[in-house]
Design a protein around this motif. Structure first.
Motif, PDB file in Angstrom:
ATOM      1  N   ASP A  99      64.558  -2.586  21.760  1.00  0.00           N
ATOM      2  CA  ASP A  99      65.363  -1.658  20.954  1.00  0.00           C
ATOM      3  C   ASP A  99      64.457  -0.623  20.317  1.00  0.00           C
ATOM      4  OD1 ASP A  99      64.219  -2.890  18.611  1.00  0.00           O
ATOM      5  OD2 ASP A  99      65.747  -4.452  18.721  1.00  0.00           O
ATOM      6  N   HIS A 100      65.025   0.218  19.451  1.00  0.00           N
ATOM      7  CA  HIS A 100      64.248   1.315  18.863  1.00  0.00           C
ATOM      8  C   HIS A 100      63.180   0.811  17.898  1.00  0.00           C
ATOM      9  CE1 HIS A 100      66.864   0.574  15.394  1.00  0.00           C
ATOM     10  NE2 HIS A 100      66.028   1.292  14.684  1.00  0.00           N
ATOM     11  N   THR A 101      63.319  -0.402  17.392  1.00  0.00           N
ATOM     12  CA  THR A 101      62.345  -0.941  16.435  1.00  0.00           C
ATOM     13  C   THR A 101      61.101  -1.457  17.145  1.00  0.00           C
ATOM     14  OG1 THR A 101      64.131  -1.593  14.926  1.00  0.00           O
ATOM     15  CG2 THR A 101      61.975  -2.608  14.576  1.00  0.00           C
ATOM     16  N   VAL A 102      61.284  -2.333  18.120  1.00  0.00           N
ATOM     17  CA  VAL A 102      60.131  -2.930  18.822  1.00  0.00           C
ATOM     18  C   VAL A 102      59.790  -2.202  20.108  1.00  0.00           C
ATOM     19  CG1 VAL A 102      60.478  -5.238  17.872  1.00  0.00           C
ATOM     20  CG2 VAL A 102      61.656  -4.608  19.983  1.00  0.00           C
ATOM     21  N   GLU A 103      60.689  -1.340  20.554  1.00  0.00           N
ATOM     22  CA  GLU A 103      60.524  -0.625  21.821  1.00  0.00           C
ATOM     23  C   GLU A 103      60.268  -1.647  22.941  1.00  0.00           C
ATOM     24  OE1 GLU A 103      57.744   2.589  21.202  1.00  0.00           O
ATOM     25  OE2 GLU A 103      59.043   3.530  19.697  1.00  0.00           O
ATOM     26  N   LEU A 104      59.122  -1.607  23.608  1.00  0.00           N
ATOM     27  CA  LEU A 104      58.872  -2.510  24.738  1.00  0.00           C
ATOM     28  C   LEU A 104      57.787  -3.543  24.455  1.00  0.00           C
ATOM     29  CD1 LEU A 104      58.980   0.133  27.620  1.00  0.00           C
ATOM     30  CD2 LEU A 104      60.845  -1.316  26.804  1.00  0.00           C
ATOM     31  N   VAL A 105      57.340  -3.636  23.202  1.00  0.00           N
ATOM     32  CA  VAL A 105      56.193  -4.500  22.907  1.00  0.00           C
ATOM     33  C   VAL A 105      56.504  -5.976  23.126  1.00  0.00           C
ATOM     34  CG1 VAL A 105      56.658  -4.679  20.410  1.00  0.00           C
ATOM     35  CG2 VAL A 105      54.324  -4.939  21.259  1.00  0.00           C
ATOM     36  N   CYS A 106      57.728  -6.412  22.791  1.00  0.00           N
ATOM     37  CA  CYS A 106      58.089  -7.824  23.001  1.00  0.00           C
ATOM     38  C   CYS A 106      58.163  -8.138  24.491  1.00  0.00           C
ATOM     39  CB  CYS A 106      59.428  -8.128  22.333  1.00  0.00           C
ATOM     40  SG  CYS A 106      59.444  -7.916  20.550  1.00  0.00           S
ATOM     41  N   LEU A 107      58.736  -7.233  25.245  1.00  0.00           N
ATOM     42  CA  LEU A 107      58.840  -7.426  26.693  1.00  0.00           C
ATOM     43  C   LEU A 107      57.458  -7.499  27.337  1.00  0.00           C
ATOM     44  CD1 LEU A 107      60.392  -7.516  29.363  1.00  0.00           C
ATOM     45  CD2 LEU A 107      60.544  -5.010  29.264  1.00  0.00           C
TER      46      LEU A 107
ATOM     47  N   CYS B 157      65.813  -9.784  29.062  1.00  0.00           N
ATOM     48  CA  CYS B 157      65.723  -8.530  28.305  1.00  0.00           C
ATOM     49  C   CYS B 157      66.963  -8.457  27.412  1.00  0.00           C
ATOM     50  CB  CYS B 157      65.669  -7.365  29.276  1.00  0.00           C
ATOM     51  SG  CYS B 157      65.605  -5.748  28.520  1.00  0.00           S
ATOM     52  N   PHE B 158      66.744  -8.482  26.089  1.00  0.00           N
ATOM     53  CA  PHE B 158      67.820  -8.805  25.159  1.00  0.00           C
ATOM     54  C   PHE B 158      68.087  -7.679  24.171  1.00  0.00           C
ATOM     55  CE2 PHE B 158      68.974 -11.338  21.189  1.00  0.00           C
ATOM     56  CZ  PHE B 158      70.302 -11.457  21.532  1.00  0.00           C
ATOM     57  N   ALA B 159      69.369  -7.296  24.084  1.00  0.00           N
ATOM     58  CA  ALA B 159      69.831  -6.329  23.089  1.00  0.00           C
ATOM     59  C   ALA B 159      70.420  -7.091  21.900  1.00  0.00           C
ATOM     60  CB  ALA B 159      70.871  -5.404  23.696  1.00  0.00           C
ATOM     61  N   GLN B 160      69.597  -7.362  20.897  1.00  0.00           N
ATOM     62  CA  GLN B 160      70.094  -7.987  19.670  1.00  0.00           C
ATOM     63  C   GLN B 160      70.866  -6.984  18.824  1.00  0.00           C
ATOM     64  OE1 GLN B 160      69.533 -11.359  17.700  1.00  0.00           O
ATOM     65  NE2 GLN B 160      71.330 -10.188  17.079  1.00  0.00           N
ATOM     66  N   ASP B 161      70.481  -5.726  18.900  1.00  0.00           N
ATOM     67  CA  ASP B 161      71.090  -4.679  18.091  1.00  0.00           C
ATOM     68  C   ASP B 161      72.170  -3.939  18.882  1.00  0.00           C
ATOM     69  OD1 ASP B 161      69.355  -5.413  16.119  1.00  0.00           O
ATOM     70  OD2 ASP B 161      68.010  -3.696  16.341  1.00  0.00           O
TER      71      ASP B 161
ATOM     72  N   MET C 164      69.990   1.813  23.659  1.00  0.00           N
ATOM     73  CA  MET C 164      70.389   1.837  25.062  1.00  0.00           C
ATOM     74  C   MET C 164      69.307   2.487  25.923  1.00  0.00           C
ATOM     75  SD  MET C 164      72.562   1.205  27.473  1.00  0.00           S
ATOM     76  CE  MET C 164      74.265   1.030  26.907  1.00  0.00           C
ATOM     77  N   GLY C 165      68.700   3.531  25.436  1.00  0.00           N
ATOM     78  CA  GLY C 165      67.655   4.196  26.199  1.00  0.00           C
ATOM     79  C   GLY C 165      66.478   3.280  26.482  1.00  0.00           C
ATOM     80  N   PHE C 166      66.052   2.527  25.479  1.00  0.00           N
ATOM     81  CA  PHE C 166      64.942   1.597  25.693  1.00  0.00           C
ATOM     82  C   PHE C 166      65.334   0.479  26.664  1.00  0.00           C
ATOM     83  CE2 PHE C 166      63.206   3.439  21.729  1.00  0.00           C
ATOM     84  CZ  PHE C 166      61.927   3.716  22.181  1.00  0.00           C
ATOM     85  N   LEU C 167      66.572   0.000  26.566  1.00  0.00           N
ATOM     86  CA  LEU C 167      67.035  -1.025  27.504  1.00  0.00           C
ATOM     87  C   LEU C 167      66.989  -0.516  28.937  1.00  0.00           C
ATOM     88  CD1 LEU C 167      70.174  -2.712  25.894  1.00  0.00           C
ATOM     89  CD2 LEU C 167      68.050  -3.841  26.533  1.00  0.00           C
TER      90      LEU C 167
END
Length: 459
Positions: A130-138, A158-162, A174-177
């Motif tokens: 998401d916009h907070t973590v971007e891709l760092v968790c992935l 790949c999870f959209a919590q928000d 959505m863009g980051f997803l």
């Protein structure tokens, strides 16, 4: 770091199998492709204190990136004070703003080490994008997946919590997803949380997008759904089933659909459940419900409940399986964060909890509870299906051997002779030998006479 693994195991001698008398030898072939159990034969003589051999354990639903936030000193100001869902969402958002690659690797390895030591050899691991973590968790999850590949099959969700269809950041999320899904072929699952959207219409769009994307990209789909005990809220499970039928999922995909939490469904009548089961069975939908009782009994409270009136809702997994013939399993979900500050990464502790949660005290109940964190869970995330708990020819050698070692420091050991003993009173990790890919997890004496190793060197 991942554990050391032994040389290839050629055979395991003189083990007990659930539901069978006598002792048995397990033979493993490593010569072609994936290691495979080729035969199960009677042992030539009885073995004193022979271990009980069971299928390895599986996490069908666990959050890798949020694990053990409460154990990391940099998050000490975010410990829960009220324990409510909104606080957990808020504190987790603040924690995510501090996530770094190194921190995610450290906490992720805590989770993986404790899981593998418990007997887990496969997991579905959720990581947020998401916009907070971007891709760092992935990206951290991919690094862990590669590093731990020999010890555990890590399936990345790949999870959209928000929200992705509402809120000021929905479009960014959505863009980051979409960037993640198009740029990382290591992603196995698309996961979303429709109930966090601002209204019902957006929640339904969330469901439709996840199913459409999973079909287009040939991925599993996994929903956190209906996480409430509010009878006034429309259950979204009906829209999931409607969309699966409308998109003809069964005709276009061999992937599976997981639906988690669903505490709102505990308010269903038996007629409601019969209708839901008919929708799934009549259209051959590959749907699995995953109960997450450790989180649910902590977090899923009825609205406006008084201190003396605190009902909790978690899916009655055994009833869904037996009464309605639904596919259902159990998962740990969260460990050591504001959504679930209690409990461990051990699936056997979850099966043990199920004895009380479901008032399931028979030996048959224990066998089904064990399957819900092992063979059934493994099949639910799209890995090989296995019948029963008794090892068979053709199985991959992913195994848990329950031993009889002193774990008290008093020179006293208590044997666990059957599955019920294991579920009712799970053994400590010192009494769990883990075989993954036909190799023995480290710290176990290779001279033990039940293990026979091939002459092929460890690779």
């Amino acid at each position: 770091m991942p554990p050391q693994l032994s040389d290839r195991i050629k055979s395991i001698q003189g083990v007990r199998l659930p539901g069978r008398s006598s002792t048995w030898d397990i033979h493993i072939d490593h010569s072609v492709g994936t290691p495979t159990i080729t035969s199960v034969t009677p042992h030539v003589s009885e073995v004193a204190e022979s271990p009980l051999l069971l299928p390895a354990l599986t996490h069908p639903h666990i959050h890798l990136d949020k694990a053990f936030v409460h154990s990391a000193p940099e998050y000490k100001d975010l410990l829960p004070s009220t324990g409510i869902f909104q606080e957990a969402l808020s504190s987790t958002t603040k924690a995510k703003q501090r996530f770094s690659h190194a921190d995610l690797l450290r906490r992720g390895e805590w989770l993986l080490a404790e899981s593998v030591a418990s007997g887990v050899t496969a997991m579905r691991a959720f990581v947020e994008v998401d916009h907070t973590v971007e891709l760092v968790c992935l990206e951290a999850a991919i690094a862990l997946k590669n590093r731990w590949a020999q010890s555990c099959n890590i399936q990345i969700a790949c999870f959209a919590q928000d929200p992705i269809f509402s809120s000021e950041h929905g479009e960014q999320n959505m863009g980051f997803l979409q960037n993640a899904l198009s740029g990382y072929d290591q992603i196995d699952v698309i996961g979303t949380t429709p109930y966090v959207e601002s209204d019902l219409e957006a929640a339904k769009k969330n469901i439709e997008w996840a199913i459409d994307s999973a079909l287009q990209l040939n991925r599993h789909v996994d929903f956190h759904l209906d996480y409430n005990l509010d009878p006034k809220k429309e259950p979204l499970v009906w829209h999931v089933l409607h969309t699966l039928k409308d998109r003809k999922w069964t005709s276009h995909s061999s992937k599976r659909v997981m639906i988690g939490h669903c505490s709102r469904l505990t308010l269903f009548s038996e007629d409601d459940w019969a209708r839901l089961a008919a929708e799934i069975h009549d259209h051959s939908l590959p749907v699995t419900f995953v109960g997450l009782p450790t989180s649910d009994v902590y977090m899923a409270a009825a609205p406006n409940g008084s201190p003396q009136d605190r009902p909790r809702g978690t899916l009655q997994i055994l009833h869904l399986i037996r009464k309605h013939k639904l596919d259902a399993v159990m998962g740990v979900n969260n460990v050591g964060n504001s959504f679930t500050p209690w409990g461990s990464a051990d699936p056997l502790s979850l099966a043990c909890l199920g004895v009380g949660i479901y008032q399931a005290g028979s030996q048959a109940d224990a066998g089904l509870l064990y399957a819900c964190v092992s063979t059934r869970a493994r099949a639910a995330i799209g890995l090989e299906a296995r019948e029963g708990l008794c090892v068979q020819d053709g199985w991959a050698p992913e195994l848990l051997l329950v031993r009889d070692r002193d774990e008290t420091g008093c020179g006293v050991s208590r044997p666990r002779s059957n599955v019920a003993d294991v579920v009712w009173s799970p053994p400590g990790v010192v009494n769990r030998d883990i075989v993954v890919g036909g190799r023995l997890k480290g710290s176990v004496c290779n001279e033990d006479d039940i293990y026979h190793f091939s002459s092929l060197p460890h690779l």
